[in-house]
Write an enzyme that holds these catalytic residues in place. Sequence first.
Site, PDB file in Angstrom:
ATOM      1  CD1 TRP A 334      -0.643   7.358  -6.381  1.00  0.00           C
ATOM      2  CD2 TRP A 334      -1.844   9.113  -7.112  1.00  0.00           C
ATOM      3  NE1 TRP A 334      -1.840   7.362  -5.697  1.00  0.00           N
ATOM      4  CE2 TRP A 334      -2.595   8.423  -6.113  1.00  0.00           C
ATOM      5  CE3 TRP A 334      -2.405  10.230  -7.701  1.00  0.00           C
ATOM      6  CZ2 TRP A 334      -3.864   8.835  -5.712  1.00  0.00           C
ATOM      7  CZ3 TRP A 334      -3.676  10.653  -7.297  1.00  0.00           C
ATOM      8  CH2 TRP A 334      -4.388   9.958  -6.309  1.00  0.00           C
ATOM      9  CG  ASP A 335       1.847   7.274  -2.742  1.00  0.00           C
ATOM     10  OD1 ASP A 335       1.288   6.843  -3.755  1.00  0.00           O
ATOM     11  OD2 ASP A 335       1.723   6.741  -1.616  1.00  0.00           O
ATOM     12  CD  GLU A 473      -5.265   1.523  -5.846  1.00  0.00           C
ATOM     13  OE1 GLU A 473      -5.273   0.934  -4.760  1.00  0.00           O
ATOM     14  OE2 GLU A 473      -4.239   2.018  -6.351  1.00  0.00           O
TER      15      GLU A 473
HETATM   16  C1  BGC Z   1      -3.448   3.551  -2.662  1.00  0.00           C
HETATM   17  C2  BGC Z   1      -2.646   4.181  -3.772  1.00  0.00           C
HETATM   18  C3  BGC Z   1      -1.268   4.500  -3.246  1.00  0.00           C
HETATM   19  C4  BGC Z   1      -0.613   3.277  -2.660  1.00  0.00           C
HETATM   20  C5  BGC Z   1       0.727   3.580  -2.026  1.00  0.00           C
HETATM   21  C6  BGC Z   1      -2.725   2.324  -2.165  1.00  0.00           C
HETATM   22  O1  BGC Z   1      -3.427   1.740  -1.123  1.00  0.00           O
HETATM   23  O2  BGC Z   1      -4.731   3.213  -3.119  1.00  0.00           O
HETATM   24  O3  BGC Z   1      -3.286   5.368  -4.213  1.00  0.00           O
HETATM   25  O4  BGC Z   1      -0.511   5.015  -4.280  1.00  0.00           O
HETATM   26  O5  BGC Z   1      -1.442   2.713  -1.681  1.00  0.00           O
HETATM   27  O6  BGC Z   1       0.601   4.514  -1.006  1.00  0.00           O
END
Ligand code: BGC
Length: 763
Positions: A334-335, A473
Amino acid sequence: MDKILQATADAAWILGEEGHDPLRESSHESRFAISNGFLGVRGARAATGGCRWAIPARTYVAGLFDTSTADGAIPELVPGADWLRVRILLDGKPLVDDPGDLSSHRMTLDMRRGVLLTECLQMNTPAVGVRLRTLRLVSLSERSLGLQLIQLDVEHGEVAVSLEASFEGMNLGLVAERVGQDLGVWRTPHSRKGLAMAAAPSLQVDGDEVPATALGELRWSWTWRSRPGQVACFARSVAVTRSDAPDLDPAADARDKLGAAQRLGWRGVVADHEAAWASRWRCSDVEVEGDPVAQQALRFAAYHLNSAANPADERVSIGARALTGDDYRGHVFWDTEIFLLPFYALTWPEAARALLVYRFHTLDAARAKAARMGWRGALYAWESADTGDEATPEQVIGPDRRVVDVLSGRLEQHISADVAYAVWQYWQATGDETFLLDFGAEILLETARFWASRARVEADGRHHIRGVIGPDEYHEDIDDNAFTNLMARWNIARGLEVVTLMGERWAGRWTQLSSRLGLEDVELKQWRAVADTISTGIDSSTGLIEQFAGYFALEEIDLADYAGRSVPMDVVLGRARTRQSQVIKQADVVALLALLPDEFIGDTAAENFHYYEPRCGHGSSLSRAMHGLVAARLGEPALALRYFHETAAIDLAETHAAIAGGVHIAALGGLWQMAVLGFAGLSIGADGVAIDPKLPASWRSLAFSVQWHGRQLRLRIAQAEQSLEATLEAGEPMTLVVCGTSYALDRDGALHISLREPQNAAA
Ligand code: BGC
């Protein structure tokens, strides 16, 4: 060559490093990476240990994914050969034995020109003293091309010199199909994608061409005798091409591209590349007066953002570390849609469009994932590679070095709403009807359909979404995550809006699309019911949003007690306790405030921000930018500026060694958003652009450009004068709303508006 090897004089465009620090070397390689959205080359030093120098510069090729047949294997970006290898021998002895022995070494990223320059002096051998200067670029005007230039100035000494140029690491994850003198073709072993690299090296000593000895397999050598004052110039052009199908040979294309580069000559290649960068900077430079650190961070951010995208390739998107490192294996999260897309939509719409068309091409995989899990519509992969199939690993090594299960591939479903959000932002910013009709509408409808099938009505008469992971998360398998539910509601509302829009404006297209998707009125009615009754987690008496069902009852932990920690909170507390606590990994409700500011009126946004801010451990590089953006909009520029500088430090501070795996491109997108959407308070809609600036006290001025519906605007906010200068540089007259008052903006000259007191509307 001299002038070309010199960096831009203005220090604000330069990132430099002196000497040799083995501890930070791999982080510097990420920071100094060059890329053009197709090729990415890490910024390895030109002089390193061993008997070689100019090693090893890992080259990434966008979209070159392969998946092994091992159980649980996921796609990985396969690196191409290192085409920059050069070995220099002086009287049979390597020029550099140990990088620490060099008299001096300097590496300079010239962000204005998009080139990496190095310079080193080797004066400590009595027989000979030489100065080496190098340049490398991957062309922004012809993305297949890379160029390496080396100038060797002999200060003293008459010795036998030999220079050997080669390609190394040719078979790392690739199978050679054929490798000849000037051209190599490889395939990924499983996905059978093709990679071709064609090269043309040449060497001149004091202006005279020295013939190469061909050593076979992309390897050449030259020998000559040095003398004081002698200048040897080496140039190597490479053309790299990718083919996506097993029966397609990428070689002819690579040869053609190389031929065109040779006809142009390397000076022409450099000139075209620099012109392409100049044009990107005209559209995307952000200027800050009063805060040189912020200025450099914004340049660095725009440099990497402009380097990461390729408007010509709709089959790839930008991975979490762009093309600058191995972390996350090139996977797209989603970045891209949430952190990067605003920059592209507003400064480089063609790049934004390609990123979204990539999501259109992966829509079938998203439909298949939803169907497999028992839902309708499109559920995008949490981690996506080339096909759009779910690419999240099922297990990883956690920060505490233990193996942990990763549930995001199944449960982190907000990605579908994030993609829809980006489609809508692009549509608002550009009014690109062809895109909406050919691609965007279908994404909006299929993601809306997913949410409508995903939410289930329960005994309380409300729709609930159970068993998800939100942006935070640390808390997995939760119910009614407010971010997910409200973004789902918003997604359904935009789906319904596009139904109305198409019905009114493009009835024929609507009939075709709705019948192809089998969308009927009864289903749309059910969408409305879901949107109207979805659980939001908003406590109507306090206005507080509960991040997910049960969050308020979890253990409160005062993060101030852990202020000096050097590891994330889930490592400090352990995963089990973290899960039972209110400590969150990253902006979650705060992300909602950032994305849907119009949905939180009055004091609601401030109350929620101040409730959640102290509970956030910022365990992701994405987190602080969201906080900074919301704080800036709430009129707390000092707090926002702290988040801005902390975000800038992730990739720029020498104290952070964690960028070995690549730059944090989402955080860099976040820097741009904090400046433009936060401090400048820019927002866009279908009718125009609005701005409501609140600059940090130290920023004397902030200036930037944006594009909206085919227009190009330059905006400059001056702090002391409390004024805004708005110039319409291209396109039709438009409306600009400044602190709530509308102004007509046309091409007759800049508009100067005082921000001190309420204005009389001029439009
Ligand atoms: C974050 C996610 C992100 C991913 C890639 C993870 O540590 O919690 O939101 O999309 O890293 O950057």
